[in-house]
Design a protein around this motif. Structure first.
Motif, PDB file in Angstrom:
ATOM      1  N   TRP A  26      24.858  55.591  56.679  1.00 51.62           N
ATOM      2  CA  TRP A  26      25.551  56.160  55.637  1.00 51.62           C
ATOM      3  C   TRP A  26      26.272  54.868  54.772  1.00 51.62           C
ATOM      4  O   TRP A  26      27.207  55.266  53.907  1.00 51.62           O
ATOM      5  N   TYR A  32      19.463  56.279  51.745  1.00 52.94           N
ATOM      6  CA  TYR A  32      19.635  57.475  52.643  1.00 52.94           C
ATOM      7  C   TYR A  32      18.577  58.600  52.441  1.00 52.94           C
ATOM      8  O   TYR A  32      17.935  58.990  53.343  1.00 52.94           O
ATOM      9  N   LYS A  42      28.358  57.075  50.144  1.00 54.38           N
ATOM     10  CA  LYS A  42      27.870  58.255  51.117  1.00 54.38           C
ATOM     11  C   LYS A  42      28.684  58.537  52.206  1.00 54.38           C
ATOM     12  O   LYS A  42      28.430  59.241  53.090  1.00 54.38           O
ATOM     13  N   LEU A  45      28.466  62.083  52.705  1.00 53.58           N
ATOM     14  CA  LEU A  45      27.464  62.744  53.431  1.00 53.58           C
ATOM     15  C   LEU A  45      27.546  62.442  54.890  1.00 53.58           C
ATOM     16  O   LEU A  45      27.204  63.267  55.598  1.00 53.58           O
ATOM     17  N   PHE A  46      28.108  61.496  55.251  1.00 50.80           N
ATOM     18  CA  PHE A  46      28.833  61.233  56.561  1.00 50.80           C
ATOM     19  C   PHE A  46      29.779  62.310  57.138  1.00 50.80           C
ATOM     20  O   PHE A  46      29.321  62.827  58.119  1.00 50.80           O
ATOM     21  N   ASP A  49      27.317  65.416  57.397  1.00 51.13           N
ATOM     22  CA  ASP A  49      26.412  65.316  58.611  1.00 51.13           C
ATOM     23  C   ASP A  49      27.141  65.403  59.945  1.00 51.13           C
ATOM     24  O   ASP A  49      26.386  66.140  60.851  1.00 51.13           O
ATOM     25  N   ALA A 119      32.469  56.218  56.343  1.00 50.92           N
ATOM     26  CA  ALA A 119      31.233  55.479  55.868  1.00 50.92           C
ATOM     27  C   ALA A 119      31.485  54.458  54.947  1.00 50.92           C
ATOM     28  O   ALA A 119      32.425  54.947  54.013  1.00 50.92           O
TER      29      ALA A 119
END
Length: 155
Positions: A26, A32, A42, A45-46, A49, A119
């Motif tokens: 990330w 990614y 990101k 996104l981390f 997820d 991240a």
């Protein structure tokens, strides 16, 4: 037939986040997917997820595709996306392990006493972002803290 509910705890979120410390998946500098090239943040996104991995129903912009909300959305206390999510509430009584905190275009997960895991530019790190006395990640620049509702039916 009775089906046992998932017993998700803040410790589950903390453990999942911390097992990725050092990962470059990330990182801002990493590729990614076709939508998230090197040079793009990101951190959101981390968080997504990690929450998804433990079954915490992370908020998303679209139900039909991978579209985590942005760090800015996490930092918005009036977010219609988060306010419409039955499992997420603004924090009360200070930050706790497993909370998601955001500010200054960054988002991370509280993972210990004055610690967050998030991240960064080159990898996932655990540090004092969100608790610093000044500068980037200072506590007074955190704009929102969101807590998963571990005890609500359906969360």
């Amino acid at each position: 037939m009775f089906q046992a509910a998932l017993c998700l705890t803040a410790s589950d979120i903390v453990e999942e986040a911390n097992k990725h410390i050092g990962s470059t998946t990330w990182a801002q500098s990493s590729f990614y997917s076709f939508r998230f090239y090197p040079g793009t943040n990101k951190c959101n996104l981390f968080v997504y997820d990690v929450l998804e991995a433990v079954g915490a129903d992370p908020p998303s912009r679209h139900w039909y595709m991978y579209s985590p909300i942005s760090a800015a959305e996490w930092g918005n206390t009036g977010s219609s996306v988060l306010r419409n999510e039955r499992c997420w509430n603004l924090c009360t009584g200070g930050k706790q392990n497993g909370d998601v905190i955001s500010g200054q275009g960054h988002v991370g997960i509280v993972t210990g006493y004055h610690l967050t895991t998030s991240a960064g530019t080159n990898k996932v790190v655990q540090n004092n972002w969100g608790y610093r006395s000044s500068g980037f990640g200072s506590s007074y620049k955190i704009t929102a803290c969101w807590r998963y509702d571990y005890y609500s039916n359906g969360c």
